[in-house]
Design a protein around this motif. Sequence first.
Motif, PDB file in Angstrom:
ATOM      1  N   UNK A  99     -16.339  -5.662  -5.670  1.00 38.25           N
ATOM      2  CA  UNK A  99     -15.479  -5.367  -5.038  1.00 38.25           C
ATOM      3  C   UNK A  99     -13.851  -6.281  -5.924  1.00 38.25           C
ATOM      4  N   UNK A 100     -14.778  -6.999  -6.538  1.00 42.35           N
ATOM      5  CA  UNK A 100     -13.546  -8.140  -6.838  1.00 42.35           C
ATOM      6  C   UNK A 100     -12.991  -7.679  -8.995  1.00 42.35           C
ATOM      7  N   UNK A 101     -13.493  -6.968  -9.158  1.00 42.81           N
ATOM      8  CA  UNK A 101     -12.915  -6.087 -10.045  1.00 42.81           C
ATOM      9  C   UNK A 101     -11.712  -4.844  -9.352  1.00 42.81           C
ATOM     10  N   UNK A 102     -11.668  -5.006  -8.183  1.00 41.29           N
ATOM     11  CA  UNK A 102     -10.627  -4.279  -7.966  1.00 41.29           C
ATOM     12  C   UNK A 102      -9.474  -5.226  -7.138  1.00 41.29           C
ATOM     13  N   UNK A 103      -8.412  -5.311  -8.459  1.00 44.39           N
ATOM     14  CA  UNK A 103      -7.200  -5.482  -8.080  1.00 44.39           C
ATOM     15  C   UNK A 103      -6.550  -6.425  -6.650  1.00 44.39           C
ATOM     16  N   UNK A 167      -0.600 -10.476  -5.278  1.00 44.95           N
ATOM     17  CA  UNK A 167      -0.927 -11.170  -6.234  1.00 44.95           C
ATOM     18  C   UNK A 167      -0.764 -12.602  -6.575  1.00 44.95           C
ATOM     19  N   UNK A 168      -0.661 -12.924  -4.918  1.00 45.14           N
ATOM     20  CA  UNK A 168      -0.998 -14.840  -5.416  1.00 45.14           C
ATOM     21  C   UNK A 168      -1.640 -14.856  -4.556  1.00 45.14           C
ATOM     22  N   UNK A 169      -2.232 -16.341  -4.835  1.00 41.77           N
ATOM     23  CA  UNK A 169      -3.491 -16.239  -3.918  1.00 41.77           C
ATOM     24  C   UNK A 169      -3.522 -17.835  -3.809  1.00 41.77           C
ATOM     25  N   UNK A 170      -2.525 -18.458  -2.661  1.00 41.03           N
ATOM     26  CA  UNK A 170      -2.773 -19.775  -2.133  1.00 41.03           C
ATOM     27  C   UNK A 170      -4.286 -20.718  -1.390  1.00 41.03           C
ATOM     28  N   UNK A 171      -4.496 -21.157  -1.958  1.00 44.41           N
ATOM     29  CA  UNK A 171      -6.130 -21.935  -1.919  1.00 44.41           C
ATOM     30  C   UNK A 171      -6.128 -21.749  -0.687  1.00 44.41           C
ATOM     31  N   UNK A 172      -5.034 -23.056   0.260  1.00 39.91           N
ATOM     32  CA  UNK A 172      -5.374 -23.836   1.270  1.00 39.91           C
ATOM     33  C   UNK A 172      -5.190 -22.017   2.173  1.00 39.91           C
ATOM     34  N   UNK A 173      -4.580 -21.232   1.918  1.00 39.08           N
ATOM     35  CA  UNK A 173      -4.273 -19.749   3.299  1.00 39.08           C
ATOM     36  C   UNK A 173      -5.626 -18.878   2.841  1.00 39.08           C
ATOM     37  N   UNK A 174      -5.993 -18.807   1.495  1.00 37.96           N
ATOM     38  CA  UNK A 174      -7.589 -18.576   1.390  1.00 37.96           C
ATOM     39  C   UNK A 174      -8.617 -18.583   2.019  1.00 37.96           C
ATOM     40  N   UNK A 175      -8.631 -19.798   2.128  1.00 36.01           N
ATOM     41  CA  UNK A 175      -9.375 -21.366   2.569  1.00 36.01           C
ATOM     42  C   UNK A 175      -9.234 -20.721   4.203  1.00 36.01           C
ATOM     43  N   UNK A 176      -8.177 -20.864   4.583  1.00 36.13           N
ATOM     44  CA  UNK A 176      -8.091 -21.060   6.316  1.00 36.13           C
ATOM     45  C   UNK A 176      -8.373 -19.152   6.954  1.00 36.13           C
ATOM     46  N   UNK A 177      -8.295 -18.457   5.980  1.00 35.08           N
ATOM     47  CA  UNK A 177      -8.133 -16.754   5.998  1.00 35.08           C
ATOM     48  C   UNK A 177      -9.896 -16.743   6.938  1.00 35.08           C
ATOM     49  N   UNK A 178     -10.742 -17.669   5.686  1.00 34.40           N
ATOM     50  CA  UNK A 178     -12.223 -17.055   5.674  1.00 34.40           C
ATOM     51  C   UNK A 178     -13.296 -17.947   6.434  1.00 34.40           C
ATOM     52  N   UNK A 179     -12.450 -18.922   7.534  1.00 36.28           N
ATOM     53  CA  UNK A 179     -12.606 -19.460   7.781  1.00 36.28           C
ATOM     54  C   UNK A 179     -12.567 -19.930   9.117  1.00 36.28           C
ATOM     55  N   UNK A 180     -10.954 -19.964   9.237  1.00 36.85           N
ATOM     56  CA  UNK A 180     -10.602 -19.490  10.971  1.00 36.85           C
ATOM     57  C   UNK A 180     -11.325 -19.173  11.831  1.00 36.85           C
ATOM     58  N   UNK A 181     -11.953 -17.399  11.089  1.00 38.87           N
ATOM     59  CA  UNK A 181     -12.732 -16.610  12.272  1.00 38.87           C
ATOM     60  C   UNK A 181     -13.546 -17.493  12.564  1.00 38.87           C
TER      61      UNK A 181
END
Length: 263
Positions: A99-103, A167-181
């Motif tokens: 799925x990561x092939x999709x931008x 196209x912005x991927x902020x690592x702390x926010x990415x971590x929070x998005x997939x960890x908080x749940x």
Amino acid sequence: MNVYLFVYDLMQFCGHSWIFTNMIIRFMSFGKDSLADTFYSIGLVMRLCQLLSVLEILHILVGIDKSRLFPRFLQSLCSRIINATIRDPRCEMERPEQETSDPVGALQPRWCFWGSADEITERIIVLFVVINSQEEVQGKYVVCVLFFLWNLLDVVRYTYNMLARTGIYYLPLTWLNFSLCILLYPLSVLAKAFAICVSLPYFESFGTYSIKLPFPFAFSIYFPYVLKAYLLVLFIGMYFIIQNIFSERKAHLGSGNIKKKRS
């Protein structure tokens, strides 16, 4: 289409941010007294946001969102049964790496539970069928807990979505998005179950949504039994969804995927 999705995420972010901020300010100003009237003060905006989220199911149907409408835990269960019996590589579920092939594929990944049709359906049922239909339940503290958990998750999710659209991927926010749940989703399921249990005596007393058809059908639907069966579905689904949460987190927070997003 990317502009439309960005505007949709922005609208949801504004709505949930207003609700979340309002809840915090009210609690700091009025303390426990603010908990009992949470539904009366912000219930309208909450209902509007949840109704708007039905568009996410439409996004799946028209192909904007790559998620599947089929419930996640049933999809996972059926796939495991098929793979165990047939062992056909073509029957394997698509890997998150594909799925990561999709931008913008990382925005609403196939296994991202809190943006799925499952979570939307759960919220619609609990909010409109259980809470909205019983005025006695609206003043319970569990409503405030539910709203807090839902909005905390959604503020993070829609912030992540909007940045990812550009196209912005902020690592702390990415971590929070997939960890908080991982922590909040089981808590939200428990809160939903508690809200349903609290509402059962009122559904039994008032007979809301219970149907008894006249002769010759001689058929009746006792709605408290439906809610009790739905409780079982909630907890069975939670088991499979939590497994998929960990798979999704691993797929998006792996070192290889992080390097790709940074580049």
